[in-house]
Design a protein around this motif. Sequence first.
Motif, PDB file in Angstrom:
ATOM      1  N   VAL A 158      47.606  12.714  24.907  1.00 39.47           N
ATOM      2  CA  VAL A 158      47.181  13.818  25.330  1.00 39.47           C
ATOM      3  C   VAL A 158      48.326  14.291  26.044  1.00 39.47           C
ATOM      4  CG1 VAL A 158      46.069  14.848  27.488  1.00 39.47           C
ATOM      5  CG2 VAL A 158      44.701  13.157  25.708  1.00 39.47           C
ATOM      6  N   LYS A 159      49.201  13.605  26.453  1.00 36.04           N
ATOM      7  CA  LYS A 159      50.423  14.046  27.271  1.00 36.04           C
ATOM      8  C   LYS A 159      51.449  14.772  26.334  1.00 36.04           C
ATOM      9  CE  LYS A 159      50.792  11.054  31.332  1.00 36.04           C
ATOM     10  NZ  LYS A 159      51.198   9.809  31.862  1.00 36.04           N
ATOM     11  N   ASN A 196      52.476  23.415  25.243  1.00 26.75           N
ATOM     12  CA  ASN A 196      53.162  24.135  26.295  1.00 26.75           C
ATOM     13  C   ASN A 196      54.572  24.799  25.850  1.00 26.75           C
ATOM     14  OD1 ASN A 196      53.274  25.249  28.996  1.00 26.75           O
ATOM     15  ND2 ASN A 196      54.752  23.708  29.531  1.00 26.75           N
ATOM     16  N   GLN A 200      44.857  20.901  17.801  1.00 27.50           N
ATOM     17  CA  GLN A 200      43.514  20.032  17.908  1.00 27.50           C
ATOM     18  C   GLN A 200      43.240  19.173  17.149  1.00 27.50           C
ATOM     19  OE1 GLN A 200      40.965  23.518  18.952  1.00 27.50           O
ATOM     20  NE2 GLN A 200      41.260  23.053  21.273  1.00 27.50           N
ATOM     21  N   TYR A 206      50.704  15.999  23.140  1.00 26.48           N
ATOM     22  CA  TYR A 206      50.017  17.085  22.502  1.00 26.48           C
ATOM     23  C   TYR A 206      49.975  18.230  23.319  1.00 26.48           C
ATOM     24  CZ  TYR A 206      49.273  15.145  17.889  1.00 26.48           C
ATOM     25  OH  TYR A 206      49.384  14.505  16.798  1.00 26.48           O
ATOM     26  N   ASN A 207      49.726  17.890  24.797  1.00 24.21           N
ATOM     27  CA  ASN A 207      49.882  19.171  25.684  1.00 24.21           C
ATOM     28  C   ASN A 207      51.476  19.755  25.986  1.00 24.21           C
ATOM     29  OD1 ASN A 207      47.199  19.289  26.560  1.00 24.21           O
ATOM     30  ND2 ASN A 207      47.330  17.905  28.045  1.00 24.21           N
TER      31      ASN A 207
END
Length: 140
Positions: A79-80, A87, A59, A82-83
Motif C-alpha cells: 500500500v505504501k 503521488n 490499481q 503504490y501510494n
Amino acid sequence: MKWNKKVMTAVLAAMMTLGTLGTSFAAGLGTIDMSALLQKHPQFPKAMTEWQTDVTNTQKDFQAELKKTSDKKAQEELVKKYNADLNKKRIALFNPLEKDVLEKTKQVQKEKGLDYIVLKGAVVIGESQDITNDVAAKLK
C-alpha cells in the motif's frame, strides 16, 4: 462649545483617514480559486486523462501483487509503495500546471498592483479582490 466642535472635527477626520487606510489595505489583497484555475488550464484535460489511466493501471498492478501475499505487513508495505508511486506521478503531471497558474497569478498581481494573493476562502475578515477570472484569461 468651540472646543467640542474642534474635538468632533478631529474625531471625524481621524475616522475618515482610518477608513481610507482600511480601503487601501483591502485593495492590496487578491484571491484566487486554485482548483478552478487548474481545471481551466489548457493542459488539464490531458493531465487528468493520463492521471486516470495511471490510477487504473496502478490499481490493477496493486491487486495482482496483493493476491500474492497474505502477510499483513507485506500488504501494508505494498500500500505504501503504490501510494508513493501514485503521488510521484500526480506531482509530475500537475506541478507544471500549478507553476503556470502561479506565474500567471504573479502577472495579474503586478498588473493590478496587489500586495498579496491568497487562496479563495482564506480571508475571514476584510475585503479582497477575486482575480480568478483575470488569471484564467491569461491561461488561454
